[in-house]
Enzyme design. Structure first.
Site, PDB file in Angstrom:
ATOM      1  N   ARG A 147       0.830  -1.210   0.000  1.00  0.00           N
ATOM      2  CA  ARG A 147       0.000   0.000   0.000  1.00  0.00           C
ATOM      3  C   ARG A 147       0.868   1.265   0.000  1.00  0.00           C
ATOM      4  O   ARG A 147       0.551   2.255   0.652  1.00  0.00           O
ATOM      5  CB  ARG A 147      -0.949   0.033   1.212  1.00  0.00           C
ATOM      6  CG  ARG A 147      -1.841  -1.175   1.366  1.00  0.00           C
ATOM      7  CD  ARG A 147      -2.813  -1.341   0.205  1.00  0.00           C
ATOM      8  NE  ARG A 147      -3.599  -2.540   0.409  1.00  0.00           N
ATOM      9  CZ  ARG A 147      -3.224  -3.754  -0.045  1.00  0.00           C
ATOM     10  NH1 ARG A 147      -2.106  -3.885  -0.724  1.00  0.00           N
ATOM     11  NH2 ARG A 147      -3.978  -4.804   0.179  1.00  0.00           N
TER      12      ARG A 147
ATOM     13  N   SER B  63     -11.518  -0.695   3.869  1.00  0.00           N
ATOM     14  CA  SER B  63     -10.571  -1.095   4.916  1.00  0.00           C
ATOM     15  C   SER B  63      -9.858   0.146   5.443  1.00  0.00           C
ATOM     16  O   SER B  63      -9.151   0.822   4.697  1.00  0.00           O
ATOM     17  CB  SER B  63      -9.549  -2.089   4.359  1.00  0.00           C
ATOM     18  OG  SER B  63     -10.193  -3.277   3.947  1.00  0.00           O
TER      19      SER B  63
ATOM     20  N   GLU C  54      -4.952   3.218   6.712  1.00  0.00           N
ATOM     21  CA  GLU C  54      -4.702   3.159   5.268  1.00  0.00           C
ATOM     22  C   GLU C  54      -5.243   4.411   4.589  1.00  0.00           C
ATOM     23  O   GLU C  54      -4.739   4.806   3.543  1.00  0.00           O
ATOM     24  CB  GLU C  54      -5.359   1.898   4.691  1.00  0.00           C
ATOM     25  CG  GLU C  54      -5.099   1.678   3.223  1.00  0.00           C
ATOM     26  CD  GLU C  54      -5.641   0.348   2.722  1.00  0.00           C
ATOM     27  OE1 GLU C  54      -5.917   0.243   1.515  1.00  0.00           O
ATOM     28  OE2 GLU C  54      -5.780  -0.589   3.528  1.00  0.00           O
TER      29      GLU C  54
END
Length: 340
Positions: free
Chosen positions: A163, A239, A336
């Protein structure tokens, strides 16, 4: 100036973030071509104001009005050349996955139904079910904001990680991404080892040696729909936390105390990935509410806006969860989403 270039003052970002936070920005610029991206770059250079570049808003949490310029790509178009697929940065990601399968090009099916747009796939290195965008990403076409020049950036220059990429750090706000090219396969190789894909196929009586890419996509869409809320119904950013990657020694110490703790191997044999959602659930947060923000009852990795929550309330919930996870497991999980 092009008639298509959107240039709006005192603009509400409500429809540009899936958390349904009604924050405003001083100015909103949206480009639909490379020429317009160059115009936006010129405006940013001259305005001398802070700016952020957003996509579909699925990875964005606004905690207040933004005293600056918000930039977004509306650049569309998908073209094919052999096994290569070039996509405008404003294309919806899942539409691109569907088009790849329609053209019998394979590899992206495990990334089905990930929210957001193509440009974000290159910034975030989006991933799911054992696959990351970098596996197939070949080149990025962008306008350099400082010079207005059109650049071709090879995937190998982007320093992709979990990520992560240079676009999130040293290249942050350096480029306006216009298009992304993916190199796909004309032969389908099913990747079923991550999550419960194989179990769901078994329920349907689909054998591994007979499965099609479309069947894998359909199963993944069904799994995601079952555990993730529709942001049009319940504001969320998908998420919220990244799954932490820890040293093998850390995992083994925790596994001795929590023998049922799930984990996933990484390409680095000294590292193990632990699901953040499992740890959050073990801390008792699943389905819990703090103010008007809450943890989704079907997936502890997802934070939701129960109705009228502010960005600050969601951040407060995030921080409370992080403290509890750290106190129980000694691991500080990281958001995130991009918190503004």
């Amino acid at each position: 100036m092009s008639r298509m270039l959107k240039d709006i003052r005192d603009y509400s970002l409500l429809k540009h973030n899936t958390f349904a936070i009604d924050a405003k920005c001083n100015r909103y610029l949206e480009y639909g071509s490379i020429a317009e991206a160059q115009q936006v770059a010129e405006i940013l250079r001259e305005a001398q104001l802070p700016y952020i570049i957003i996509g579909g808003g699925s990875n964005l949490l606004l905690t207040k009005d933004y005293e600056g310029i918000v930039v977004r790509s509306a650049l569309k178009g998908v073209s094919f050349d052999g096994n290569r697929m070039m996509c405008g940065s404003g294309e919806v990601w899942d539409d691109v996955v569907a088009q790849s399968l329609q053209h019998e090009l394979y590899g992206l099916e495990n990334l089905s139904l990930i929210p957001g747009e193509v440009g974000a796939s290159a910034v975030q290195n989006i991933g799911a079910y054992g696959i990351d965008a970098q596996t197939f990403l070949e080149e990025i076409y962008a306008v350099e904001i400082e010079t207005g020049k059109i650049c071709t950036i090879p995937m190998t220059d982007c320093k992709y990680g979990y990520r992560d990429s240079r676009f999130k750090h040293e290249w942050k706000n350096k480029y306006l991404i216009c298009a992304v090219t993916y190199s796909l396969s004309k032969v389908f190789f099913p990747r079923l080892g991550y999550g419960n894909i194989r179990a769901e196929l078994d329920k349907r009586g689909i054998k591994e040696d007979k499965v099609t890419a479309q069947q894998v996509r359909d199963v993944i869409i069904e799994i995601r729909n079952a555990k993730l809320p529709d942001p049009k119904v319940l504001g969320n950013g998908g998420s919220f936390f990244m799954n932490p990657i820890v040293d093998v020694e850390v995992y083994e110490r925790l596994a001795s105390k929590y023998p049922d703790m799930p984990h996933y191997l990484t390409t680095d044999e000294t590292k193990v990935k632990i699901p953040a959602g499992w740890m959050i659930e073990q801390c008792g947060w699943k389905g819990k509410t703090l103010g008007r923000a809450g943890v989704y009852e079907k997936q502890a990795l997802v934070l939701v806006n129960r109705g009228g929550a502010t960005g600050k309330e969601i951040v407060d919930l995030c921080n409370a969860i992080r403290v509890d996870v750290f106190n129980k497991f000694g691991i500080m999980i990281q958001p995130e989403v991009n918190i503004i």
